[in-house]
Design a protein around this motif. Sequence first.
Motif, PDB file in Angstrom:
ATOM      1  N   CYS A  56       0.843  -1.196   0.000  1.00  0.00           N
ATOM      2  CA  CYS A  56       0.000   0.000   0.000  1.00  0.00           C
ATOM      3  C   CYS A  56       0.879   1.248   0.000  1.00  0.00           C
ATOM      4  O   CYS A  56       1.732   1.399   0.875  1.00  0.00           O
ATOM      5  CB  CYS A  56      -0.901   0.020   1.233  1.00  0.00           C
ATOM      6  SG  CYS A  56      -1.936  -1.428   1.357  1.00  0.00           S
TER       7      CYS A  56
ATOM      8  N   ARG B 289      -0.762  -5.825   7.169  1.00  0.00           N
ATOM      9  CA  ARG B 289      -2.107  -6.412   7.095  1.00  0.00           C
ATOM     10  C   ARG B 289      -2.691  -6.499   8.506  1.00  0.00           C
ATOM     11  O   ARG B 289      -1.989  -6.805   9.463  1.00  0.00           O
ATOM     12  CB  ARG B 289      -1.931  -7.810   6.504  1.00  0.00           C
ATOM     13  CG  ARG B 289      -3.188  -8.531   6.198  1.00  0.00           C
ATOM     14  CD  ARG B 289      -3.554  -8.369   4.729  1.00  0.00           C
ATOM     15  NE  ARG B 289      -4.737  -9.145   4.458  1.00  0.00           N
ATOM     16  CZ  ARG B 289      -4.700 -10.367   3.908  1.00  0.00           C
ATOM     17  NH1 ARG B 289      -3.560 -10.890   3.532  1.00  0.00           N
ATOM     18  NH2 ARG B 289      -5.817 -11.035   3.705  1.00  0.00           N
ATOM     19  N   ASN B 290      -3.994  -6.238   8.626  1.00  0.00           N
ATOM     20  CA  ASN B 290      -4.663  -6.335   9.928  1.00  0.00           C
ATOM     21  C   ASN B 290      -4.428  -7.711  10.541  1.00  0.00           C
ATOM     22  O   ASN B 290      -4.435  -8.721   9.842  1.00  0.00           O
ATOM     23  CB  ASN B 290      -6.174  -6.125   9.771  1.00  0.00           C
ATOM     24  CG  ASN B 290      -6.501  -4.712   9.327  1.00  0.00           C
ATOM     25  OD1 ASN B 290      -5.688  -3.804   9.478  1.00  0.00           O
ATOM     26  ND2 ASN B 290      -7.689  -4.534   8.783  1.00  0.00           N
TER      27      ASN B 290
ATOM     28  N   LYS C 154      -8.932  -9.509   8.394  1.00  0.00           N
ATOM     29  CA  LYS C 154     -10.195  -9.000   7.861  1.00  0.00           C
ATOM     30  C   LYS C 154     -10.080  -7.512   7.552  1.00  0.00           C
ATOM     31  O   LYS C 154      -9.433  -6.765   8.280  1.00  0.00           O
ATOM     32  CB  LYS C 154     -11.323  -9.187   8.884  1.00  0.00           C
ATOM     33  CG  LYS C 154     -11.800 -10.607   9.013  1.00  0.00           C
ATOM     34  CD  LYS C 154     -13.203 -10.627   9.620  1.00  0.00           C
ATOM     35  CE  LYS C 154     -13.783 -12.016   9.695  1.00  0.00           C
ATOM     36  NZ  LYS C 154     -13.452 -12.716  10.932  1.00  0.00           N
ATOM     37  N   PHE C 155     -10.757  -7.121   6.487  1.00  0.00           N
ATOM     38  CA  PHE C 155     -10.944  -5.693   6.220  1.00  0.00           C
ATOM     39  C   PHE C 155     -11.867  -5.189   7.327  1.00  0.00           C
ATOM     40  O   PHE C 155     -12.913  -5.785   7.577  1.00  0.00           O
ATOM     41  CB  PHE C 155     -11.596  -5.504   4.846  1.00  0.00           C
ATOM     42  CG  PHE C 155     -11.651  -4.074   4.404  1.00  0.00           C
ATOM     43  CD1 PHE C 155     -10.738  -3.578   3.488  1.00  0.00           C
ATOM     44  CD2 PHE C 155     -12.625  -3.220   4.902  1.00  0.00           C
ATOM     45  CE1 PHE C 155     -10.791  -2.254   3.073  1.00  0.00           C
ATOM     46  CE2 PHE C 155     -12.677  -1.892   4.494  1.00  0.00           C
ATOM     47  CZ  PHE C 155     -11.756  -1.417   3.582  1.00  0.00           C
TER      48      PHE C 155
ATOM     49  N   CYS D 186     -14.311  -2.330   8.881  1.00  0.00           N
ATOM     50  CA  CYS D 186     -15.112  -1.148   8.591  1.00  0.00           C
ATOM     51  C   CYS D 186     -16.027  -0.938   9.794  1.00  0.00           C
ATOM     52  O   CYS D 186     -17.032  -1.637   9.949  1.00  0.00           O
ATOM     53  CB  CYS D 186     -15.916  -1.395   7.321  1.00  0.00           C
ATOM     54  SG  CYS D 186     -16.948  -0.007   6.872  1.00  0.00           S
TER      55      CYS D 186
ATOM     56  N   ASN E 211     -11.615   2.114   8.166  1.00  0.00           N
ATOM     57  CA  ASN E 211     -12.035   1.431   6.954  1.00  0.00           C
ATOM     58  C   ASN E 211     -10.786   0.961   6.224  1.00  0.00           C
ATOM     59  O   ASN E 211     -10.344   1.604   5.285  1.00  0.00           O
ATOM     60  CB  ASN E 211     -12.778   2.479   6.100  1.00  0.00           C
ATOM     61  CG  ASN E 211     -13.747   1.858   5.145  1.00  0.00           C
ATOM     62  OD1 ASN E 211     -13.386   1.569   4.016  1.00  0.00           O
ATOM     63  ND2 ASN E 211     -14.955   1.657   5.567  1.00  0.00           N
ATOM     64  N   HIS E 212     -10.196  -0.139   6.678  1.00  0.00           N
ATOM     65  CA  HIS E 212      -8.922  -0.533   6.062  1.00  0.00           C
ATOM     66  C   HIS E 212      -8.604  -2.009   6.237  1.00  0.00           C
ATOM     67  O   HIS E 212      -9.161  -2.682   7.089  1.00  0.00           O
ATOM     68  CB  HIS E 212      -7.782   0.327   6.634  1.00  0.00           C
ATOM     69  CG  HIS E 212      -7.617   0.170   8.124  1.00  0.00           C
ATOM     70  ND1 HIS E 212      -7.898   1.167   9.025  1.00  0.00           N
ATOM     71  CD2 HIS E 212      -7.193  -0.868   8.882  1.00  0.00           C
ATOM     72  CE1 HIS E 212      -7.641   0.746  10.255  1.00  0.00           C
ATOM     73  NE2 HIS E 212      -7.218  -0.495  10.187  1.00  0.00           N
ATOM     74  N   ASN E 213      -7.669  -2.455   5.408  1.00  0.00           N
ATOM     75  CA  ASN E 213      -7.186  -3.830   5.452  1.00  0.00           C
ATOM     76  C   ASN E 213      -5.744  -3.893   5.972  1.00  0.00           C
ATOM     77  O   ASN E 213      -5.299  -4.917   6.452  1.00  0.00           O
ATOM     78  CB  ASN E 213      -7.245  -4.437   4.043  1.00  0.00           C
ATOM     79  CG  ASN E 213      -7.174  -5.940   4.052  1.00  0.00           C
ATOM     80  OD1 ASN E 213      -7.765  -6.580   4.913  1.00  0.00           O
ATOM     81  ND2 ASN E 213      -6.454  -6.512   3.104  1.00  0.00           N
ATOM     82  N   GLU E 214      -5.023  -2.768   5.824  1.00  0.00           N
ATOM     83  CA  GLU E 214      -3.622  -2.724   6.261  1.00  0.00           C
ATOM     84  C   GLU E 214      -3.437  -1.529   7.196  1.00  0.00           C
ATOM     85  O   GLU E 214      -2.988  -0.471   6.780  1.00  0.00           O
ATOM     86  CB  GLU E 214      -2.673  -2.601   5.057  1.00  0.00           C
ATOM     87  CG  GLU E 214      -2.486  -3.868   4.258  1.00  0.00           C
ATOM     88  CD  GLU E 214      -3.523  -4.028   3.157  1.00  0.00           C
ATOM     89  OE1 GLU E 214      -4.329  -3.094   2.965  1.00  0.00           O
ATOM     90  OE2 GLU E 214      -3.534  -5.082   2.503  1.00  0.00           O
TER      91      GLU E 214
ATOM     92  N   ASN F 227      -7.005  -3.699  14.710  1.00  0.00           N
ATOM     93  CA  ASN F 227      -6.149  -4.211  13.633  1.00  0.00           C
ATOM     94  C   ASN F 227      -4.829  -4.791  14.141  1.00  0.00           C
ATOM     95  O   ASN F 227      -4.004  -5.233  13.361  1.00  0.00           O
ATOM     96  CB  ASN F 227      -5.859  -3.081  12.636  1.00  0.00           C
ATOM     97  CG  ASN F 227      -5.389  -1.810  13.332  1.00  0.00           C
ATOM     98  OD1 ASN F 227      -4.840  -1.875  14.425  1.00  0.00           O
ATOM     99  ND2 ASN F 227      -5.601  -0.668  12.702  1.00  0.00           N
TER     100      ASN F 227
END
Lengths: 80, 231
Positions: free
Chosen positions: B58, B103-104, B108-109, B111, B139-142, B180
């Motif tokens: 990212c 990455r979390n 999981k993404f 939100c 609101n994120h995945n990383e 996260n």
Amino acid sequence: MARFEIHVTYKKGIFDPPGATAERALVNLGYEEVASVKIGKYIQLEVADGTSEARVREMCDKLLANPVIEDYRIERVGEA
Amino acid sequence: MRFGVVIFPGSNCEQDAVHAIRHLGMQADFVWHGDTDLAGYDALVLPGGFSYGDYIRCGAVARFSPVMAEVMRFAERGGPVIGICNGFQILAEAHLLPGALLRNRGLKFICTTVDLRAEESACEWLDLAPGTVLRVPINHNEGNYICDAETLERLQGNGQIVLRYCEPDGSRAAGGSAPNGALDDIAGICNERGNVFGLMPHPERVVDPVSGGTDGQHFFTAIAQRLAEVS
């Protein structure tokens, strides 16, 4: 063309969520002998003949890997 | 007070950012990633999204876009820069902020809306009493912040940790309050000087009560006030 293979992995001590998940999943599937799974990236690079490994290393430091969290290993695998 | 909101290919929160700033009575323009003229902007926003598809890592490609060389110069001169979500990841990749976003932890993404605690920090973007709790969406995945022990010590010692994930009462859970997995519950950090600020939560989404709250207003008004006092 010269061909390089690059393996990018997390530095020791950096948590690898996909690896940790795969590790748990394998143990849950009955592969109790599994002690550790690390998941990284594998990059195939083709460059002009005569490109030095130092130059490829520079590409890794700049873009292909993040030295803050990742290590990489470069291997020259011959001509394409 | 004029904000420049940078759009990279794949940014998707730039409209929210511009709307938020205008809603607060200030000016905001879009700045394309190929632009190299930042004259006339008092502050810069790197918005959320998936710049350049977030390929490789990212923010890894975005940091080399033409506008980023100017963003770095702007920051070096002491200009205020805020990176929200993907913008934070870009600032980390550009080494304007230390550490990295992994990455979390739960893969999981995420939100949701989280509680954030303002810390005593050098950040020019916030002017809140330490311990103030804010409700802001993430609101994120990383967003799993990481740095080495030495850097963490420096962040703590210099007052560079600006926001931490916390419980509704402002306390931190024993096992960590970051959804996260972020190190030391870190949600936002600034550089040593305090002008560059990166955070995973989205304050631009909570400036108007119709979108669920006003806790994000402060992130844009405090810097405007500070700049007005300086000039």
